[in-house]
Motif scaffolding. Structure first.
Motif, mmCIF file in Angstrom:
data_model
loop_
_atom_site.group_PDB
_atom_site.id
_atom_site.type_symbol
_atom_site.label_atom_id
_atom_site.label_comp_id
_atom_site.label_asym_id
_atom_site.label_seq_id
_atom_site.Cartn_x
_atom_site.Cartn_y
_atom_site.Cartn_z
ATOM 1 N N SER A 7 -3.006 9.255 2.645
ATOM 2 C CA SER A 7 -4.251 8.553 2.345
ATOM 3 C C SER A 7 -5.129 8.454 3.587
ATOM 4 O O SER A 7 -6.358 8.509 3.490
ATOM 5 C CB SER A 7 -3.964 7.166 1.761
ATOM 6 O OG SER A 7 -3.123 6.431 2.614
ATOM 7 N N ASN A 22 3.774 -4.045 -7.816
ATOM 8 C CA ASN A 22 4.438 -4.281 -6.533
ATOM 9 C C ASN A 22 4.701 -2.986 -5.766
ATOM 10 O O ASN A 22 4.925 -3.021 -4.553
ATOM 11 C CB ASN A 22 5.750 -5.028 -6.738
ATOM 12 C CG ASN A 22 5.530 -6.425 -7.285
ATOM 13 O OD1 ASN A 22 4.622 -7.122 -6.857
ATOM 14 N ND2 ASN A 22 6.333 -6.812 -8.253
ATOM 15 N N TYR A 23 4.741 -1.866 -6.476
ATOM 16 C CA TYR A 23 5.024 -0.555 -5.871
ATOM 17 C C TYR A 23 4.065 0.479 -6.460
ATOM 18 O O TYR A 23 4.461 1.328 -7.243
ATOM 19 C CB TYR A 23 6.474 -0.145 -6.134
ATOM 20 C CG TYR A 23 7.470 -1.211 -5.744
ATOM 21 C CD1 TYR A 23 7.822 -1.405 -4.414
ATOM 22 C CD2 TYR A 23 8.043 -2.035 -6.706
ATOM 23 C CE1 TYR A 23 8.717 -2.387 -4.045
ATOM 24 C CE2 TYR A 23 8.950 -3.027 -6.355
ATOM 25 C CZ TYR A 23 9.273 -3.198 -5.025
ATOM 26 O OH TYR A 23 10.156 -4.168 -4.661
ATOM 27 N N GLU A 26 0.070 4.722 -4.950
ATOM 28 C CA GLU A 26 -0.494 5.016 -3.638
ATOM 29 C C GLU A 26 0.560 4.975 -2.535
ATOM 30 O O GLU A 26 0.363 5.528 -1.460
ATOM 31 C CB GLU A 26 -1.638 4.041 -3.316
ATOM 32 C CG GLU A 26 -2.904 4.299 -4.119
ATOM 33 C CD GLU A 26 -2.799 3.831 -5.578
ATOM 34 O OE1 GLU A 26 -3.596 4.333 -6.388
ATOM 35 O OE2 GLU A 26 -1.934 2.994 -5.910
ATOM 36 N N ASN A 27 1.709 4.340 -2.835
ATOM 37 C CA ASN A 27 2.815 4.346 -1.874
ATOM 38 C C ASN A 27 3.313 5.761 -1.595
ATOM 39 O O ASN A 27 3.901 6.015 -0.554
ATOM 40 C CB ASN A 27 3.980 3.495 -2.380
ATOM 41 C CG ASN A 27 3.709 2.009 -2.298
ATOM 42 O OD1 ASN A 27 2.688 1.578 -1.784
ATOM 43 N ND2 ASN A 27 4.615 1.206 -2.827
ATOM 44 N N ASP A 30 1.216 6.896 1.494
ATOM 45 C CA ASP A 30 0.869 5.960 2.565
ATOM 46 C C ASP A 30 1.529 6.304 3.897
ATOM 47 O O ASP A 30 1.208 5.724 4.926
ATOM 48 C CB ASP A 30 1.156 4.512 2.165
ATOM 49 C CG ASP A 30 2.636 4.186 2.044
ATOM 50 O OD1 ASP A 30 3.488 5.060 2.287
ATOM 51 O OD2 ASP A 30 2.938 3.029 1.678
ATOM 52 N N SER A 32 4.570 5.771 4.882
ATOM 53 C CA SER A 32 5.629 4.853 5.290
ATOM 54 C C SER A 32 6.944 5.174 4.586
ATOM 55 O O SER A 32 6.963 5.429 3.385
ATOM 56 C CB SER A 32 5.224 3.411 4.964
ATOM 57 O OG SER A 32 6.298 2.525 5.217
ATOM 58 N N ASP A 34 9.118 2.909 4.319
ATOM 59 C CA ASP A 34 9.513 1.603 3.805
ATOM 60 C C ASP A 34 8.924 1.288 2.433
ATOM 61 O O ASP A 34 9.215 0.241 1.865
ATOM 62 C CB ASP A 34 9.105 0.505 4.788
ATOM 63 C CG ASP A 34 9.817 0.637 6.122
ATOM 64 O OD1 ASP A 34 10.998 1.026 6.117
ATOM 65 O OD2 ASP A 34 9.187 0.359 7.158
ATOM 66 N N THR A 35 8.063 2.166 1.917
ATOM 67 C CA THR A 35 7.476 1.949 0.594
ATOM 68 C C THR A 35 7.887 3.091 -0.323
ATOM 69 O O THR A 35 8.310 4.154 0.133
ATOM 70 C CB THR A 35 5.940 1.877 0.662
ATOM 71 O OG1 THR A 35 5.438 3.112 1.179
ATOM 72 C CG2 THR A 35 5.481 0.730 1.548
ATOM 73 N N PHE A 36 7.745 2.865 -1.629
ATOM 74 C CA PHE A 36 8.127 3.898 -2.583
ATOM 75 C C PHE A 36 7.389 3.698 -3.893
ATOM 76 O O PHE A 36 6.754 2.667 -4.126
ATOM 77 C CB PHE A 36 9.644 3.905 -2.804
ATOM 78 C CG PHE A 36 10.195 2.599 -3.326
ATOM 79 C CD1 PHE A 36 10.346 2.389 -4.685
ATOM 80 C CD2 PHE A 36 10.551 1.588 -2.450
ATOM 81 C CE1 PHE A 36 10.844 1.188 -5.168
ATOM 82 C CE2 PHE A 36 11.059 0.390 -2.915
ATOM 83 C CZ PHE A 36 11.201 0.190 -4.284
ATOM 84 N N TRP A 37 7.492 4.693 -4.768
ATOM 85 C CA TRP A 37 6.910 4.661 -6.110
ATOM 86 C C TRP A 37 8.056 4.772 -7.101
ATOM 87 O O TRP A 37 8.655 5.834 -7.237
ATOM 88 C CB TRP A 37 5.932 5.823 -6.282
ATOM 89 C CG TRP A 37 5.348 5.965 -7.654
ATOM 90 C CD1 TRP A 37 4.608 5.045 -8.333
ATOM 91 C CD2 TRP A 37 5.428 7.116 -8.503
ATOM 92 N NE1 TRP A 37 4.219 5.541 -9.549
ATOM 93 C CE2 TRP A 37 4.714 6.827 -9.683
ATOM 94 C CE3 TRP A 37 6.035 8.363 -8.389
ATOM 95 C CZ2 TRP A 37 4.585 7.725 -10.727
ATOM 96 C CZ3 TRP A 37 5.900 9.254 -9.430
ATOM 97 C CH2 TRP A 37 5.178 8.940 -10.583
#
Length: 97
Positions: A7, A22-23, A26-27, A30, A32, A34-37
């Motif tokens: 992004s 919460n997820y 766009e994760n 991103d 990271s 530490d984030t996921f879809w």
């Protein structure tokens, strides 16, 4: 190497078939770890990444778990339409363009 699918590079999620506030999808872009879809796992899930301009992509890296099949397609159109298959893993077809 410049990651065009982030992004921060201008990439956007044009479509995602699963959404959790919460997820969000766009994760995916991103950058990271530490984030996921998450997806439900009930149906085939899809997402479309759109770029600001036509991109030449040399490789694709996907970090995932519990994926039974993966299909990667491309579109060279201004809008995300008329997709051409590149790779299809898990369904018995292996295509590379």
């Amino acid at each position: 190497m410049f990651d065009v699918a982030l992004s921060s590079a201008g990439a956007t999620i044009a479509l995602a078939t699963s959404f959790d506030e919460n997820y969000p999808p766009e994760n995916i872009i991103d950058g990271s770890l530490d984030t996921f879809w998450p997806t439900t796992g009930m149906f085939p899930q899809e997402f479309i990444i759109s770029f600001t301009t036509l991109m030449s992509i040399g490789n694709i890296k996907i970090l995932s778990s519990n994926v039974k099949g993966l299909c990667i397609e491309k579109s060279s159109k201004t809008e995300p339409v008329d997709f051409e298959p590149l790779v299809d893993k898990g369904t018995g077809n292996n295509m590379v363009a």
